[in-house]
Write a protein that holds these residues in place. Sequence first.
Motif, PDB file in Angstrom:
ATOM      1  N   GLU A 104     -46.362  57.943 108.509  1.00  0.00           N
ATOM      2  CA  GLU A 104     -47.709  58.027 109.096  1.00  0.00           C
ATOM      3  C   GLU A 104     -48.423  56.686 108.976  1.00  0.00           C
ATOM      4  O   GLU A 104     -49.145  56.278 109.893  1.00  0.00           O
ATOM      5  CB  GLU A 104     -48.519  59.132 108.413  1.00  0.00           C
ATOM      6  N   LEU A 105     -48.230  56.008 107.874  1.00  0.00           N
ATOM      7  CA  LEU A 105     -48.796  54.666 107.730  1.00  0.00           C
ATOM      8  C   LEU A 105     -48.223  53.736 108.791  1.00  0.00           C
ATOM      9  O   LEU A 105     -48.958  52.944 109.398  1.00  0.00           O
ATOM     10  CB  LEU A 105     -48.512  54.131 106.327  1.00  0.00           C
ATOM     11  N   ARG A 106     -46.921  53.846 109.041  1.00  0.00           N
ATOM     12  CA  ARG A 106     -46.295  53.024 110.084  1.00  0.00           C
ATOM     13  C   ARG A 106     -46.910  53.307 111.452  1.00  0.00           C
ATOM     14  O   ARG A 106     -47.107  52.376 112.255  1.00  0.00           O
ATOM     15  CB  ARG A 106     -44.780  53.315 110.122  1.00  0.00           C
ATOM     16  N   TYR A 107     -47.242  54.576 111.731  1.00  0.00           N
ATOM     17  CA  TYR A 107     -47.788  54.947 113.030  1.00  0.00           C
ATOM     18  C   TYR A 107     -49.159  54.319 113.288  1.00  0.00           C
ATOM     19  O   TYR A 107     -49.629  54.324 114.434  1.00  0.00           O
ATOM     20  CB  TYR A 107     -47.903  56.464 113.153  1.00  0.00           C
ATOM     21  N   THR A 108     -49.818  53.806 112.271  1.00  0.00           N
ATOM     22  CA  THR A 108     -51.130  53.196 112.480  1.00  0.00           C
ATOM     23  C   THR A 108     -51.018  51.761 112.989  1.00  0.00           C
ATOM     24  O   THR A 108     -52.044  51.124 113.270  1.00  0.00           O
ATOM     25  CB  THR A 108     -51.957  53.196 111.176  1.00  0.00           C
ATOM     26  N   LEU A 111     -50.646  70.682 108.008  1.00  0.00           N
ATOM     27  CA  LEU A 111     -49.957  69.432 107.670  1.00  0.00           C
ATOM     28  C   LEU A 111     -50.807  68.225 108.051  1.00  0.00           C
ATOM     29  O   LEU A 111     -50.514  67.480 108.980  1.00  0.00           O
ATOM     30  CB  LEU A 111     -48.608  69.370 108.391  1.00  0.00           C
ATOM     31  N   THR A 112     -51.886  68.053 107.308  1.00  0.00           N
ATOM     32  CA  THR A 112     -52.700  66.853 107.469  1.00  0.00           C
ATOM     33  C   THR A 112     -52.204  65.772 106.509  1.00  0.00           C
ATOM     34  O   THR A 112     -51.520  66.065 105.519  1.00  0.00           O
ATOM     35  CB  THR A 112     -54.172  67.139 107.169  1.00  0.00           C
ATOM     36  N   ILE A 113     -52.572  64.549 106.780  1.00  0.00           N
ATOM     37  CA  ILE A 113     -52.159  63.445 105.911  1.00  0.00           C
ATOM     38  C   ILE A 113     -52.659  63.677 104.490  1.00  0.00           C
ATOM     39  O   ILE A 113     -51.924  63.489 103.514  1.00  0.00           O
ATOM     40  CB  ILE A 113     -52.679  62.106 106.474  1.00  0.00           C
ATOM     41  N   GLY A 134     -59.918  52.695 105.001  1.00  0.00           N
ATOM     42  CA  GLY A 134     -61.095  51.844 104.884  1.00  0.00           C
ATOM     43  C   GLY A 134     -61.232  50.859 106.029  1.00  0.00           C
ATOM     44  O   GLY A 134     -62.348  50.447 106.373  1.00  0.00           O
ATOM     45  N   GLU A 135     -60.111  50.502 106.633  1.00  0.00           N
ATOM     46  CA  GLU A 135     -60.120  49.605 107.787  1.00  0.00           C
ATOM     47  C   GLU A 135     -60.427  50.340 109.094  1.00  0.00           C
ATOM     48  O   GLU A 135     -60.579  49.712 110.140  1.00  0.00           O
ATOM     49  CB  GLU A 135     -58.762  48.914 107.916  1.00  0.00           C
ATOM     50  N   GLY A 136     -60.485  51.678 109.026  1.00  0.00           N
ATOM     51  CA  GLY A 136     -60.773  52.468 110.211  1.00  0.00           C
ATOM     52  C   GLY A 136     -59.571  52.783 111.076  1.00  0.00           C
ATOM     53  O   GLY A 136     -59.715  53.229 112.219  1.00  0.00           O
ATOM     54  N   HIS A 137     -58.366  52.605 110.536  1.00  0.00           N
ATOM     55  CA  HIS A 137     -57.149  52.812 111.325  1.00  0.00           C
ATOM     56  C   HIS A 137     -56.430  54.123 111.001  1.00  0.00           C
ATOM     57  O   HIS A 137     -55.389  54.405 111.600  1.00  0.00           O
ATOM     58  CB  HIS A 137     -56.174  51.658 111.100  1.00  0.00           C
ATOM     59  N   LEU A 138     -56.959  54.918 110.066  1.00  0.00           N
ATOM     60  CA  LEU A 138     -56.266  56.139 109.659  1.00  0.00           C
ATOM     61  C   LEU A 138     -57.295  57.178 109.252  1.00  0.00           C
ATOM     62  O   LEU A 138     -58.232  56.872 108.502  1.00  0.00           O
ATOM     63  CB  LEU A 138     -55.312  55.813 108.495  1.00  0.00           C
ATOM     64  N   ASP A 139     -57.093  58.404 109.738  1.00  0.00           N
ATOM     65  CA  ASP A 139     -57.956  59.525 109.378  1.00  0.00           C
ATOM     66  C   ASP A 139     -57.154  60.497 108.514  1.00  0.00           C
ATOM     67  O   ASP A 139     -56.254  61.178 109.024  1.00  0.00           O
ATOM     68  CB  ASP A 139     -58.459  60.227 110.638  1.00  0.00           C
ATOM     69  N   PRO A 140     -57.431  60.580 107.228  1.00  0.00           N
ATOM     70  CA  PRO A 140     -56.647  61.463 106.354  1.00  0.00           C
ATOM     71  C   PRO A 140     -56.702  62.933 106.750  1.00  0.00           C
ATOM     72  O   PRO A 140     -55.798  63.701 106.406  1.00  0.00           O
ATOM     73  CB  PRO A 140     -57.269  61.247 104.968  1.00  0.00           C
ATOM     74  N   ALA A 141     -57.745  63.336 107.478  1.00  0.00           N
ATOM     75  CA  ALA A 141     -57.876  64.742 107.873  1.00  0.00           C
ATOM     76  C   ALA A 141     -57.074  65.080 109.120  1.00  0.00           C
ATOM     77  O   ALA A 141     -57.012  66.253 109.509  1.00  0.00           O
ATOM     78  CB  ALA A 141     -59.350  65.076 108.094  1.00  0.00           C
ATOM     79  N   SER A 142     -56.445  64.094 109.740  1.00  0.00           N
ATOM     80  CA  SER A 142     -55.688  64.348 110.964  1.00  0.00           C
ATOM     81  C   SER A 142     -54.311  64.918 110.633  1.00  0.00           C
ATOM     82  O   SER A 142     -53.748  64.667 109.562  1.00  0.00           O
ATOM     83  CB  SER A 142     -55.539  63.068 111.767  1.00  0.00           C
ATOM     84  N   TYR A 143     -53.751  65.689 111.570  1.00  0.00           N
ATOM     85  CA  TYR A 143     -52.392  66.206 111.399  1.00  0.00           C
ATOM     86  C   TYR A 143     -51.384  65.056 111.492  1.00  0.00           C
ATOM     87  O   TYR A 143     -51.594  64.086 112.225  1.00  0.00           O
ATOM     88  CB  TYR A 143     -52.074  67.240 112.475  1.00  0.00           C
ATOM     89  N   ILE A 144     -50.299  65.177 110.741  1.00  0.00           N
ATOM     90  CA  ILE A 144     -49.241  64.179 110.846  1.00  0.00           C
ATOM     91  C   ILE A 144     -48.594  64.277 112.227  1.00  0.00           C
ATOM     92  O   ILE A 144     -48.568  65.344 112.842  1.00  0.00           O
ATOM     93  CB  ILE A 144     -48.188  64.356 109.738  1.00  0.00           C
TER      94      ILE A 144
END
Length: 326
Positions: free
Chosen positions: A159-163, A98-100, A73-83
């Motif tokens: 993956e959350l950390r990578y944002t 292997l998407t989020i 929601g903050e625009g920092h993560l795309d769930p459709a992206s590969y990990i």
Amino acid sequence: PAGLCPSTAVPQPVLDFADTAIEDPDAYAILVSYKGTLVERYSSKHSITAESKLHGWSMAKSILSLLIGARQGEGHLDPASYIRAPEIGDDEKMRRNLTIENVLSMRVGQPLDESLGTSFDLWTAHSSAAYALEGLPRHSSQDGEFYYASSNSNLNSRELRYTFADDAQGLAEYLEYPWQALFAPIGATSFACEVDPAFTFVFSSFCYASARDYMKIGQLILQKGSWEGEPVIPAGWIESTTRVVSERSPEYASGWWRKERQYPTAEFDTPVISATGVSGQYTLVIPEHDLVIVRLGLAEGRSTAWWNSSGSPLKVLLDSLPSTPR
């Protein structure tokens, strides 16, 4: 309701249900919120109080789902992206899709055997996410096949950390994020969540909180991500991650279980959304009855009798309450 209001002004069947459920000798706490009014029962046998911090085990997976939604929601993560997963190549990421969002819904095959021996290794590894991918037998999913594995949650924790930025400030922001984005806005301040030695949250299994604060998580789902009129998690994310993903395995959504699909013998004729942890940890959200139930304790075998069979106390309760259009 904007939050929770302790009161005795609830229908008698709600009180009867709470009294019956806490009679389980292995129950620690039973909380019921009906239309925002809270009923609480605690085990004196186990010296449990409203302040006791209790282990939710895999209910942490549902918390992770909410945090991913907040970050999206903050625009920092795309769930459709590969990990990112630097331990494996792009070919495997694409082959297993292997998407989020697929990792979140457990539809990426088998990274780890979901057994206690392997799980203990997973929990004690320096990096729980790296351990999930390095040197272990893996199997491809086929057409979104569901396979429940705690390691998936730890992959997404990283993956959350990578944002966040890859520096000391970014790490500090990541470690503060669950409280800043989720717990503090809903007043769930008792939460404690563990990290591994690589400073990645172990959201497969390790969060502790009071029963009231687990109830607030459930109430947030019921209120479609808002608290006291303010958005905390995007409503669209709540809707998309709690609904059935596939009819091939309808019992699991995206960090949340659908108990009416997992246990047809319970004869629920309404959606029952659940955060679920081993040994009988449950946060059940039943939108059509404006109802949230938290059960914490032990004994997986006996702990399910109050809800997952025909004629169970929960079925009796639901049959006694009117449906609420949502």
